[in-house]
Scaffold this active site. Structure first.
Site, PDB file in Angstrom:
ATOM      1  N   ASP A  69      24.690  30.556  64.190  1.00  0.00           N
ATOM      2  CA  ASP A  69      25.589  29.734  65.002  1.00  0.00           C
ATOM      3  C   ASP A  69      24.856  28.534  65.585  1.00  0.00           C
ATOM      4  O   ASP A  69      24.938  28.258  66.779  1.00  0.00           O
ATOM      5  CB  ASP A  69      26.204  30.590  66.117  1.00  0.00           C
ATOM      6  CG  ASP A  69      27.234  29.829  66.943  1.00  0.00           C
ATOM      7  OD1 ASP A  69      27.786  28.853  66.420  1.00  0.00           O
ATOM      8  OD2 ASP A  69      27.482  30.215  68.102  1.00  0.00           O
ATOM      9  N   GLU A  95      25.011  29.094  58.814  1.00  0.00           N
ATOM     10  CA  GLU A  95      25.537  28.236  59.879  1.00  0.00           C
ATOM     11  C   GLU A  95      24.407  27.644  60.717  1.00  0.00           C
ATOM     12  O   GLU A  95      24.426  27.689  61.941  1.00  0.00           O
ATOM     13  CB  GLU A  95      26.556  28.972  60.763  1.00  0.00           C
ATOM     14  CG  GLU A  95      27.512  27.995  61.413  1.00  0.00           C
ATOM     15  CD  GLU A  95      28.621  28.657  62.223  1.00  0.00           C
ATOM     16  OE1 GLU A  95      29.462  27.909  62.747  1.00  0.00           O
ATOM     17  OE2 GLU A  95      28.655  29.897  62.318  1.00  0.00           O
ATOM     18  N   TYR A 170      27.048  31.235  52.924  1.00  0.00           N
ATOM     19  CA  TYR A 170      27.959  31.113  54.060  1.00  0.00           C
ATOM     20  C   TYR A 170      29.322  30.768  53.479  1.00  0.00           C
ATOM     21  O   TYR A 170      29.621  29.609  53.179  1.00  0.00           O
ATOM     22  CB  TYR A 170      27.454  30.032  55.020  1.00  0.00           C
ATOM     23  CG  TYR A 170      28.338  29.763  56.207  1.00  0.00           C
ATOM     24  CD1 TYR A 170      29.029  30.791  56.835  1.00  0.00           C
ATOM     25  CD2 TYR A 170      28.459  28.483  56.727  1.00  0.00           C
ATOM     26  CE1 TYR A 170      29.836  30.537  57.937  1.00  0.00           C
ATOM     27  CE2 TYR A 170      29.257  28.210  57.833  1.00  0.00           C
ATOM     28  CZ  TYR A 170      29.942  29.248  58.430  1.00  0.00           C
ATOM     29  OH  TYR A 170      30.734  28.992  59.521  1.00  0.00           O
ATOM     30  N   ASP A 209      26.971  35.588  55.565  1.00  0.00           N
ATOM     31  CA  ASP A 209      28.266  35.666  56.232  1.00  0.00           C
ATOM     32  C   ASP A 209      29.322  35.432  55.162  1.00  0.00           C
ATOM     33  O   ASP A 209      29.569  34.297  54.760  1.00  0.00           O
ATOM     34  CB  ASP A 209      28.328  34.605  57.333  1.00  0.00           C
ATOM     35  CG  ASP A 209      29.663  34.589  58.055  1.00  0.00           C
ATOM     36  OD1 ASP A 209      30.572  35.337  57.645  1.00  0.00           O
ATOM     37  OD2 ASP A 209      29.796  33.817  59.019  1.00  0.00           O
ATOM     38  N   ASN A 211      32.476  36.131  55.453  1.00  0.00           N
ATOM     39  CA  ASN A 211      33.731  35.730  56.092  1.00  0.00           C
ATOM     40  C   ASN A 211      34.923  36.569  55.683  1.00  0.00           C
ATOM     41  O   ASN A 211      36.026  36.050  55.499  1.00  0.00           O
ATOM     42  CB  ASN A 211      34.004  34.249  55.814  1.00  0.00           C
ATOM     43  CG  ASN A 211      34.042  33.441  57.096  1.00  0.00           C
ATOM     44  OD1 ASN A 211      34.574  33.897  58.097  1.00  0.00           O
ATOM     45  ND2 ASN A 211      33.455  32.263  57.066  1.00  0.00           N
ATOM     46  N   ASP A 281      29.190  40.180  57.834  1.00  0.00           N
ATOM     47  CA  ASP A 281      27.889  39.894  57.228  1.00  0.00           C
ATOM     48  C   ASP A 281      27.471  41.066  56.349  1.00  0.00           C
ATOM     49  O   ASP A 281      27.549  42.229  56.775  1.00  0.00           O
ATOM     50  CB  ASP A 281      26.859  39.637  58.322  1.00  0.00           C
ATOM     51  CG  ASP A 281      27.297  38.506  59.240  1.00  0.00           C
ATOM     52  OD1 ASP A 281      26.880  37.363  59.001  1.00  0.00           O
ATOM     53  OD2 ASP A 281      28.075  38.766  60.187  1.00  0.00           O
ATOM     54  N   ASP A 306      26.761  34.546  67.977  1.00  0.00           N
ATOM     55  CA  ASP A 306      27.957  35.381  68.023  1.00  0.00           C
ATOM     56  C   ASP A 306      27.955  36.400  66.875  1.00  0.00           C
ATOM     57  O   ASP A 306      28.835  37.262  66.802  1.00  0.00           O
ATOM     58  CB  ASP A 306      29.238  34.544  68.030  1.00  0.00           C
ATOM     59  CG  ASP A 306      29.305  33.521  66.910  1.00  0.00           C
ATOM     60  OD1 ASP A 306      28.344  33.447  66.114  1.00  0.00           O
ATOM     61  OD2 ASP A 306      30.305  32.787  66.828  1.00  0.00           O
ATOM     62  N   HIS A 307      26.987  36.294  65.990  1.00  0.00           N
ATOM     63  CA  HIS A 307      26.717  37.309  64.974  1.00  0.00           C
ATOM     64  C   HIS A 307      25.422  38.017  65.329  1.00  0.00           C
ATOM     65  O   HIS A 307      24.571  37.463  66.028  1.00  0.00           O
ATOM     66  CB  HIS A 307      26.521  36.676  63.592  1.00  0.00           C
ATOM     67  CG  HIS A 307      27.747  36.074  63.004  1.00  0.00           C
ATOM     68  ND1 HIS A 307      28.379  36.595  61.896  1.00  0.00           N
ATOM     69  CD2 HIS A 307      28.454  34.967  63.349  1.00  0.00           C
ATOM     70  CE1 HIS A 307      29.411  35.845  61.580  1.00  0.00           C
ATOM     71  NE2 HIS A 307      29.493  34.851  62.451  1.00  0.00           N
TER      72      HIS A 307
END
Length: 316
Positions: A69, A95, A170, A209, A211, A281, A306-307
């Site tokens: 992030d 990210e 990502y 990630d 998603n 993830d 936040d991950h």
């Protein structure tokens, strides 16, 4: 993933992550079934690391993946201190939101990882971006998946080693209101084809990630999120097709029934403290690497994004 936006009543995640987090319903008086949490949130407990494969071989490769992030913010939150303690052979980041020239010197000159590779968005500064940092020099490194439509946002790095490929990705989000869902489906098809091409040459490890929360067990509130990015039928089907193409979700292979194991929590609504999260993830491997799989970890107590980071042990 994405960041701040207007707070909705359903707790929708802003920008690129775009999945909703409805508040969990309160348990009925006296109710103690799993998931009702009458005595407070159920937190995931990362079990002791398994350091040997099913055949008894000790791990020879340790890979950590983390959506940070924003790598500059992660650095300020003592990300390098956690990295020093975890000490993987390869670190994959998603990210990063930072061009190589803008990296803090402490990261750019990190001696423990002399081989560093960066990808960022061509068009949007401070958007997307992935990185791969390795103690060992890869035989070859490639960026993107070879299709112009999908290679503008700095989302994929592939490192080739003697006995395997390592891909960090990502994956694009379907967006607020699912405005990019059609694009996401095209991405899933193209990315799957790319991975299959690599796996035809040698075994493959994919991390990052991705998603998507694949199953209902992979997010706290599946019923409230079936029309939200990250849990639509189309995205879940895309991941299913990847598995059907000869790949394995390592965490679910080892821990098929383990619940409350998440890797992302929105910053809103105190979600992390309540463990209202998503497993977005992954480490995914070719089926022919299963005999080399030692463990797939979720480091849910590690802060800085936040991950949380995830770590893979392999005997390759």
């Amino acid at each position: 993933m994405p960041k701040r936006g207007k707070k909705k009543e359903d707790g929708a995640i802003p920008e690129e992550k775009e999945a909703a987090e409805p508040e969990p319903k309160k348990a009925k008086k006296g109710e103690t079934k799993a998931g009702k949490e009458a005595d407070g949130p159920i937190m995931y407990q990362d079990p002791p690391d398994k350091l040997t494969s099913p055949s008894g071989k000790k791990y020879t490769l340790k890979v950590t993946s983390w959506n940070v992030d924003g790598i500059r913010a992660w650095f300020k939150k003592k990300g390098l201190e956690w990295l020093s303690e975890e000490n993987p052979d390869v670190l994959c980041l998603q990210e990063t939101k930072c061009a190589e020239k803008q990296l803090p010197a402490e990261i750019r000159d990190l001696a423990e990882y002399p081989h560093k590779y960066w990808a960022c968005s061509d068009d949007k500064e401070g958007y997307s971006g992935v990185a791969l940092l390795s103690k060992r020099k890869p035989d070859h490194v490639a960026y993107g998946i070879g299709e112009e439509e999908h290679d503008k946002e700095g989302r994929v790095i592939t490192a080739e080693f003697p006995s395997y490929f390592l891909v960090t990705a990502y994956v694009p989000n379907a967006g607020r209101g699912l405005v990019r869902l059609e694009y996401r489906q095209r991405w899933d098809t193209a990315f799957r084809s790319y991975l299959q091409g690599l796996a035809a040459r040698k075994p493959l490890i994919l991390c990052g990630d991705l998603n998507v929360a694949h199953g209902e067990i992979d997010l706290k509130n599946p019923k409230g999120n079936k029309k939200n990015a990250g849990f639509t039928p189309e995205e879940r089907a895309g991941f299913s097709k990847l598995l059907e193409a000869g790949f394995v979700d390592t965490f679910r292979h080892l821990y098929p029934d383990t619940a409350y194991a998440y890797t992302f929590w929105t910053y809103m609504m105190n979600a992390r403290a309540k463990n209202v999260g998503w497993r977005l993830d992954y480490f995914v491997v070719s089926q022919d690497l299963l005999d080399s799989l030692c463990d797939s970890k979720i480091r849910s107590t590690a802060l800085g994004s936040d991950h949380c980071p995830i770590t893979l042990y392999m005997a390759v």
